[in-house]
Design a protein around this motif. Structure first.
Motif, PDB file in Angstrom:
ATOM      1  N   LEU A 211     -15.446 -12.244  32.644  1.00 21.66           N
ATOM      2  CA  LEU A 211     -15.942 -13.983  33.265  1.00 21.66           C
ATOM      3  C   LEU A 211     -18.044 -13.916  33.275  1.00 21.66           C
ATOM      4  O   LEU A 211     -18.584 -15.529  33.131  1.00 21.66           O
ATOM      5  N   ILE A 239     -10.651 -16.260  30.330  1.00 16.31           N
ATOM      6  CA  ILE A 239     -11.500 -16.818  29.817  1.00 16.31           C
ATOM      7  C   ILE A 239     -12.195 -17.491  29.050  1.00 16.31           C
ATOM      8  O   ILE A 239     -13.488 -18.000  29.330  1.00 16.31           O
TER       9      ILE A 239
ATOM     10  N   ARG B  54     -10.673 -20.837  37.299  1.00 18.45           N
ATOM     11  CA  ARG B  54     -11.826 -20.389  36.129  1.00 18.45           C
ATOM     12  C   ARG B  54     -12.748 -21.962  36.533  1.00 18.45           C
ATOM     13  O   ARG B  54     -13.760 -21.853  36.391  1.00 18.45           O
ATOM     14  N   ARG B  58     -16.282 -21.658  37.777  1.00 14.78           N
ATOM     15  CA  ARG B  58     -17.396 -22.448  36.973  1.00 14.78           C
ATOM     16  C   ARG B  58     -18.234 -23.122  37.914  1.00 14.78           C
ATOM     17  O   ARG B  58     -19.723 -23.961  37.564  1.00 14.78           O
TER      18      ARG B  58
END
Lengths: 288, 166
Positions: A211, A239, B54, B58
């Motif tokens: 990632l 990911i 995620r 992010r």
């Protein structure tokens, strides 16, 4: 207004992704087993994924790991293996005679059937599938020093699948394996798994590292597929991002997300513009 | 303080224009939601329930520190995800509204552009824009795949940080 404004950027799937049963549908039956395959056929699932590797006598057998160990497997008399039994050191006949797998309850799938069965050969899988519609996704396992090398494995697989009438494709875990498969037969449909996951590695740590590589631009699954000549890439859904999907699409590379099990995630990824997804619970996927 | 007030009053009385401080390179603001590359609000937010980790990671990676430069209106931004150079100026005679354009990079490799309209109020900046971004990276030096993404920028800065062109 903001939602309308934001809606422009989201890629919408033209067709829903295909659904593959991971390890033939391991949430219901022992992984990679004849029982799991029979269930997939009965359910009419479109595709199953299975792991294959070579025995000492060059036969293709279905098993995830390059070794046999307890508690998942036992000797034919029910006794446990005291140490790992490496598949590439034994002939298929010996393995089928003395190995039973699937006879133990698995924590991750407590409701799955518990059935101790011999390993399947790829020949047996082909015979069971017959001329039906089931498509096969073969994940070729190659591990230096622990399996046959990539070239030998690719040749054996190609020879075994030459007469299979249904759609099938093969995944290589590294660019080297993909290259070997492509050398063996450039017309074969070959996929690359990204990131490469070395055997016995911490897959969570590797995925998180991947990632970061994606985020920083130091790792690129589309570039890896291009380099190796792969027709598609399999990427962990944790990911996989839409930018990668878009880049792959413009490069003519197919994309698969794995392994998606949660209902919310399945609902969501069934709307993604990807070729397919893999799940231990294909029966939950709305796009099945 | 009284001396400067008296000086300003004296200058104003003589019709002199007050001199604004010369912009320098320094901290300007933090974009909690940065406009470039625009992936988070388009790709991650809609999928946050499917796999929260995620999008969370992010989100952290896209938080951008924006630095002012000696050129008024020109800023440089840095986040884990992206680096950028952006220029904005007032439009329509409104001090609080600017229009701008920027270049975005990944590890300093140019990969996209964006344009925006921003509203400034005190230390806050809210921007709406359009980003065009390629899939280029140091591992994939190709600019043949482009996406067009609407973007939203939310920033909080220093009250007296130089922001815009007069």
């Amino acid at each position: 207004m903001l939602l309308i404004f934001l809606g422009c950027g989201f890629l919408k799937a033209k067709d829903p992704p295909g659904v593959e049963a991971h390890r033939m549908g391991t949430s219901l039956f022992p992984e990679n087993s004849a029982s799991a395959l029979n269930n997939a056929l009965e359910q009419g699932w479109p595709a199953v994924e299975m792991d294959v590797l070579l025995t000492a006598d060059g036969q293709v057998v279905v098993n995830h790991d390059p070794y046999i160990e307890s508690p998942r497997c036992t000797h034919a008399d029910g006794s446990a293996f005291s140490e790992r039994l490496w598949i590439f050191e034994h002939d298929l006949a010996d393995l089928k005679a003395d190995v039973l797998c699937g006879g133990a309850v698995r924590e991750e799938f407590p409701d799955a059937a518990v059935i101790a069965e011999p390993l399947q050969s790829l020949q047996e899988v082909k015979a069971a599938v017959g001329s039906g519609d089931l498509q096969l996704h073969l994940d070729l396992k190659v591990q230096e020093g622990r399996t046959a090398d990539a070239a030998t494995s690719a040749a054996a697989l190609r020879a075994e699948m030459a007469d299979f009438p249904n759609h099938w494709w093969v995944t290589g875990g590294t660019e080297d394996v993909v290259a070997a498969l492509d050398t063996e037969d450039p017309d074969m449909e070959i996929w690359l798994d990204w990131p490469p996951l070395p055997a016995d590695s911490d897959s969570t740590a590797r995925v998180l590292a991947a990632l970061m590589e994606l985020e920083l631009g130091t790792g690129d699954p589309v570039a890896a597929a291009r380099r190796s000549g792969a027709d598609g890439i399999g990427v962990p859904y944790q990911i996989l991002d839409l930018n990668t999907v878009e880049g792959a699409e413009s490069a003519g590379i197919l994309v698969q997300a794995w392994v998606i099990n949660g209902q919310v995630a399945l609902d969501r990824y069934c709307e993604w513009p990807i070729h397919s997804l893999i799940s231990d619970y294909p029966q939950r996927a709305p796009c099945l | 303080m009284f001396v400067s007030l008296a000086l300003s009053a004296a200058l104003a009385a003589e019709g002199a224009v007050p001199v604004k401080p010369k912009p320098v390179f320094g901290f300007s603001r933090v974009d909690i939601l940065s406009e470039d590359p625009g992936f988070w609000i388009n790709d991650e937010l809609p999928n946050i329930l499917a796999y929260p980790l995620r999008p969370t990671l992010r989100f952290v990676m896209q938080v951008k520190v924006v630095w002012s430069t000696p050129i008024r209106g020109l800023t440089v931004g840095t986040s884990i995800s992206s680096q950028s150079v952006h220029y904005e100026r007032n439009i329509f005679g409104f001090e609080s509204v600017t229009v701008g354009a920027g270049l975005q990079t990944a590890l300093l490799l140019p990969r996209g552009l964006w344009v925006d309209v921003a509203w400034h109020r005190g230390p806050y900046r809210l921007a709406l824009g359009l980003s065009t971004i390629s899939d280029a990276s140091w591992g994939n030096l190709r600019w043949d795949s482009w996406r067009f993404l609407p973007t939203v920028g939310v920033g909080i800065g220093l009250p007296d940080a130089p922001k815009t062109e007069d």
